[in-house]
Write a protein that holds these residues in place. Sequence first.
Motif, PDB file in Angstrom:
ATOM      1  N   LEU A 156       0.812  -1.221   0.000  1.00  0.00           N
ATOM      2  CA  LEU A 156       0.000   0.000   0.000  1.00  0.00           C
ATOM      3  C   LEU A 156       0.840   1.263   0.000  1.00  0.00           C
ATOM      4  CD1 LEU A 156      -2.669  -1.021   2.683  1.00  0.00           C
ATOM      5  CD2 LEU A 156      -2.792  -1.305   0.194  1.00  0.00           C
ATOM      6  N   GLU A 157       2.014   1.187   0.569  1.00  0.00           N
ATOM      7  CA  GLU A 157       2.841   2.388   0.724  1.00  0.00           C
ATOM      8  C   GLU A 157       4.293   2.076   0.362  1.00  0.00           C
ATOM      9  OE1 GLU A 157       1.696   5.281   1.348  1.00  0.00           O
ATOM     10  OE2 GLU A 157      -0.317   4.813   2.029  1.00  0.00           O
ATOM     11  N   GLY A 158       4.993   3.102  -0.053  1.00  0.00           N
ATOM     12  CA  GLY A 158       6.412   2.960  -0.319  1.00  0.00           C
ATOM     13  C   GLY A 158       6.735   2.829  -1.794  1.00  0.00           C
ATOM     14  N   THR A 159       7.997   2.526  -2.090  1.00  0.00           N
ATOM     15  CA  THR A 159       8.507   2.467  -3.463  1.00  0.00           C
ATOM     16  C   THR A 159       7.764   1.458  -4.319  1.00  0.00           C
ATOM     17  OG1 THR A 159      10.704   3.032  -2.607  1.00  0.00           O
ATOM     18  CG2 THR A 159      10.594   2.137  -4.846  1.00  0.00           C
ATOM     19  N   TYR A 160       7.369   0.353  -3.724  1.00  0.00           N
ATOM     20  CA  TYR A 160       6.773  -0.737  -4.504  1.00  0.00           C
ATOM     21  C   TYR A 160       5.253  -0.811  -4.329  1.00  0.00           C
ATOM     22  CZ  TYR A 160      11.657  -1.785  -4.914  1.00  0.00           C
ATOM     23  OH  TYR A 160      13.005  -1.671  -5.173  1.00  0.00           O
TER      24      TYR A 160
END
Length: 443
Positions: A156-160
Amino acid sequence: MLFRKKETQLDRIKYKLEKAMQKDTAFLVFGASSHQYKVDRKLTQKELTQWQVENQVTLPESYAQFLTEVGNGGAGPYYGLYSIGKAASYTASHALHSKCVLYPEMTKEDWNHLIEPLIRDEDISDLEYEAARERVLGGMLCIGTQGCEYDMYLILEGTYRGKVVYTSDFHPDHPFFFVYEEHFLDWYERWLDEIILDYDITWFGSRMPGDEQALIQVYQNAANREMETKALEGMFKFKKVTQPTIEFLISAAEQSQHDRSTAIQLICKTSIDAGRELLLELMHSERNEDFLQALNILNWYGKSADLTEFIQVILQSLDRVQDPETLRHVGYVLESSGAITLQNFAPFLCHTDPNIQTAAIYAARNCSNKSEEWEIMEQMLMGSDQKEVLKHTISYWGLIPHEKLLPYYKAVWPEYKNQPHFREKFIDCLKELDLRDDYFDEQ
């Protein structure tokens, strides 16, 4: 003039869901019987917005589109997709909007460091354990299960953000697996495509996507061995491969020692005859791992093939078998051909290694005329662990009715006489020898 609306990926997915259901009417695809290709009621935009506000999360666009345009859970890979409510229940609310700390190709060292509190610290409190677990799973939504301890998460969150991750328990040296697709809808559409194309999707998503030609091109253009291996292993999703692909695999087996056994396995999955010469070379190899791989291939794919030539090689090679695993696989192949005899297995049945001996006893369980080979049985019982040998032979063979073996049976009778299942075997043995039921009780 009428213009047809441009087809979207969501339109394709809805169409392919119908095609997949028509393809698999008996629900033979893994997990299909649980969802039956039906999706749950779609979320309204208001419901989606309300959920995101309450959980302080903005869902990845492709997943949000699926929830509002296709369905809020239901049909999907493995056992299907959870509803958004059930999905959120697997992660604490505050952990949902944290940053995901996982990444593709995570090193074993980084993974081991991350999960160390979960597997090493015996004195960790419940609160500390949950905090460590949330750190690993934070920033991800559990969208479904593959069974056992395997689950599917969406970042849901972050680079990926938007990537699907396959998880398992927290095992050292085994970081979670990132699927190849960049976002949820590509992953979901691939699942439908592979059902429609009649691929083997038992481990859907874990192998490189692409048809035969695409994977051959990846292999030929690969910058390293790892990519070559992934391209070859991607072909295991094909139930059979075409003749041009078999020719490519033969070439790969001949030119690359690193990929040799994988290529041979892929050839033999389609046709044992096509891989016969290469398989025989594996069997004659001085490396035990090659011999074991050949046995595995014969066991997996040789059920309907003529194995006469391979059986002869195995029987001629029995003296090279030095470990229980290889012996077990020898047993699997020989048993299906009725080629196991107590005579050719005598060295293993009388072996000093109890693990080899146990594997041999199990492998020889269907040998006929055991009573004619009672000397081998007696030699087995002369070893140091007579009770253990008897336990395995009685479990797998029953009691061989021969008067020379009665003293050994009588010695363990007190241990078994109060166990109805085993007692029956002892009594049946006595009846075959025309002896009284109380023979073993006599002093």
